[in-house]
Motif scaffolding. Structure first.
Motif, PDB file in Angstrom:
ATOM      1  N   ASN A 187       0.821  -1.211   0.000  1.00 41.26           N
ATOM      2  CA  ASN A 187       0.000   0.000   0.000  1.00 41.26           C
ATOM      3  C   ASN A 187       0.857   1.264   0.000  1.00 41.26           C
ATOM      4  O   ASN A 187       0.524   2.259  -0.656  1.00 41.26           O
ATOM      5  CB  ASN A 187      -0.935  -0.001   1.209  1.00 41.26           C
ATOM      6  N   HIS A 188       1.968   1.215   0.738  1.00 43.27           N
ATOM      7  CA  HIS A 188       2.858   2.373   0.800  1.00 43.27           C
ATOM      8  C   HIS A 188       3.457   2.670  -0.572  1.00 43.27           C
ATOM      9  O   HIS A 188       3.449   3.824  -1.033  1.00 43.27           O
ATOM     10  CB  HIS A 188       3.971   2.122   1.816  1.00 43.27           C
ATOM     11  N   LEU A 189       3.986   1.638  -1.233  1.00 44.97           N
ATOM     12  CA  LEU A 189       4.626   1.854  -2.529  1.00 44.97           C
ATOM     13  C   LEU A 189       3.630   2.295  -3.594  1.00 44.97           C
ATOM     14  O   LEU A 189       3.953   3.128  -4.451  1.00 44.97           O
ATOM     15  CB  LEU A 189       5.343   0.574  -2.962  1.00 44.97           C
ATOM     16  N   LEU A 190       2.424   1.743  -3.554  1.00 42.40           N
ATOM     17  CA  LEU A 190       1.400   2.155  -4.522  1.00 42.40           C
ATOM     18  C   LEU A 190       1.034   3.624  -4.363  1.00 42.40           C
ATOM     19  O   LEU A 190       0.815   4.334  -5.352  1.00 42.40           O
ATOM     20  CB  LEU A 190       0.141   1.292  -4.351  1.00 42.40           C
ATOM     21  N   LYS A 191       0.990   4.093  -3.128  1.00 44.24           N
ATOM     22  CA  LYS A 191       0.608   5.487  -2.896  1.00 44.24           C
ATOM     23  C   LYS A 191       1.775   6.439  -3.060  1.00 44.24           C
ATOM     24  O   LYS A 191       1.630   7.519  -3.631  1.00 44.24           O
ATOM     25  CB  LYS A 191       0.019   5.635  -1.496  1.00 44.24           C
ATOM     26  N   ARG A 192       2.950   6.055  -2.582  1.00 46.31           N
ATOM     27  CA  ARG A 192       4.103   6.944  -2.649  1.00 46.31           C
ATOM     28  C   ARG A 192       4.646   7.047  -4.061  1.00 46.31           C
ATOM     29  O   ARG A 192       5.050   8.123  -4.513  1.00 46.31           O
ATOM     30  CB  ARG A 192       5.192   6.436  -1.699  1.00 46.31           C
TER      31      ARG A 192
END
Length: 446
Positions: A150-155
């Motif tokens: 989720n972090h990589l998809l958003k960042r």
């Protein structure tokens, strides 16, 4: 004395005897580079003025979320991460932690491909020496996988693409950097940590509190890049005291406070820190300076020019997962050559001071005594060079830089620009400083 060293040292001494006009002309190129370094008395430190990502309601169980950085795979190829300079004086053994801006939990840089490829090579060759888990580590590892995804998809929305969201049954993600489709549909075909390592270049440690004794233990870890002799197979399932038994002054200064600190850590307040040592190669799994045979290390150290030496910065973060309450420790090694830092105020002076005058336990732990005499003349030459250029003088106090732990030229609020962080020093060549190809050649002797 090694003849190569004599020749290099002689060249350095000769270079100091520039004409006064040459020195004056060269110094002018540094005017804009250093004009603000000594002009303030109490500048803001990066962690004081950094933009906050934390929830305003103070809910300790709500993790902060990153803001998007619209960087493309092509841009990553020339992207530099934050320039760490974790050099301080006096040099004491402390946790040295400060608040983490969640935007920099899983940073990106031009070495991404090399790290991912090297992970795969290490898994295939060394297996459980570098990745292992206990049954009780599965659930927190699964939560970690979801958080990393989720972090990589958003960042990084242009680097990781969500192909399919199956809700509770998982996600299918495409890594646009490696072109791999990562299918995390339940039930997983591999352990959750294997999926994490296909997306993030960091090492991951999963630590859980044992309800029986209230202490924290390592229950899962994917650590391909320990740098030294840290073997996961010997640490898995062990208490923090065992994991840190080789760390100098741990029992005297850190043991009592660490368990209490882990207990107080909340999902809303992640932290980061950095440590460092010096080496002559760029090997990620084990640097040459940490070979078991100290005589071999000394000989190998002398075979490299002092100009080839670099600082390996271990950039680390700590955060707590909201569901399992597991503590996640990450580590991301970055190499900086001494050459690229040679015109940064006080850096050569700090390195020279620390390798000779740090506490004895730290000197031995970081193997400073095995190579310091080989590079001391080189550092002395760089120190004199800074004096000749007017960067420092004999009265400049030797102390922790005001912008610690980052380079003095970095803005304290870390503007999130797609171009990365560009070293403005006249001595820095961004293309030349990319050590990817050199690192691959060094693996031949692994």
């Amino acid at each position: 004395m090694d003849p190569i060293f004599i020749a290099i040292f002689g060249a350095l001494i000769a270079s100091l005897y520039l004409s006064q006009k040459q020195i004056l002309n060269y110094s002018k190129s540094f005017t804009s580079y250093y004009k603000n370094y000594f002009s303030y008395s109490n500048p803001p430190t990066p962690n004081q003025s950094r933009k906050s990502s934390y929830s305003k309601d103070g809910d300790a169980q709500i993790p902060p979320e990153p803001t998007p950085l619209m960087i493309t795979p092509d841009q990553v190829q020339n992207y530099d991460d934050r320039p760490w300079r974790p050099f301080r004086w006096p040099y004491h053994q402390t946790m040295a932690i400060y608040k983490l801006d969640i935007n920099h939990w899983l940073d990106m840089d031009k070495y991404y491909w090399h790290y991912i490829e090297e992970k795969q090579r290490i898994w295939q060759k060394y297996g459980k020496e570098n990745i292992d888990w206990l049954p009780e580590g599965y659930e927190p590892s699964l939560e970690l996988m979801e958080m990393v995804t989720n972090h990589l998809l958003k960042r990084y929305p242009l680097l990781f693409t969500l192909l399919e969201d199956k809700g509770s049954r998982g996600k299918v993600v495409k890594n646009e950097l490696t072109r791999e489709v990562i299918d995390m549909t339940m039930p997983l075909k591999e352990h959750p940590l294997m999926y994490v390592t296909k997306m993030a270049k960091e090492d991951f440690y999963v630590v859980m509190k044992n309800p029986k004794d209230g202490l924290h233990y390592l229950v899962a870890a994917a650590v391909p890049f320990p740098g030294g002799s840290f073997g996961i197979s010997a640490k898995i399932g062990k208490h923090l005291d065992i994991i840190h038994e080789e760390v100098p002054y741990y029992h005297e200064k850190l043991k009592k406070s660490m368990e209490r600190w882990f207990e107080r850590l909340t999902p809303s307040a992640p932290v980061e820190r950095a440590s460092w040592y010096m080496t002559w190669d760029h090997k990620l799994r084990q640097n040459g300076v940490y070979q078991r045979d100290s005589d071999k290390v000394k000989e190998e150290a002398k075979s490299y020019s002092p100009e080839d030496y670099n600082v390996r910065v271990e950039r680390q973060t700590l955060r707590k997962l909201p569901k399992s309450q597991a503590i996640i420790f990450t580590n991301h090694p970055v190499f900086y050559s001494i050459e690229e830092m040679k015109d940064e105020p006080m850096i050569p002076s700090l390195l020279r001071k620390i390798i000779y005058e740090a506490p004895e336990g730290i000197i031995k732990y970081k193997s400073f005594e095995l190579y310091r005499d080989h590079i001391s003349g080189y550092l002395d030459g760089l120190i004199q060079r800074q004096k000749d250029l007017g960067i420092i003088d004999d009265d400049t106090p030797l102390k922790t830089p005001a912008t610690y732990p980052f380079a003095h030229w970095v803005k304290a609020d870390f503007d999130y620009i797609n171009g990365g962080f560009n070293n403005p020093s006249p001595s820095y060549n961004k293309e030349k400083s990319n050590y990817t190809e050199q690192a691959k050649k060094e693996l031949i002797d692994d």
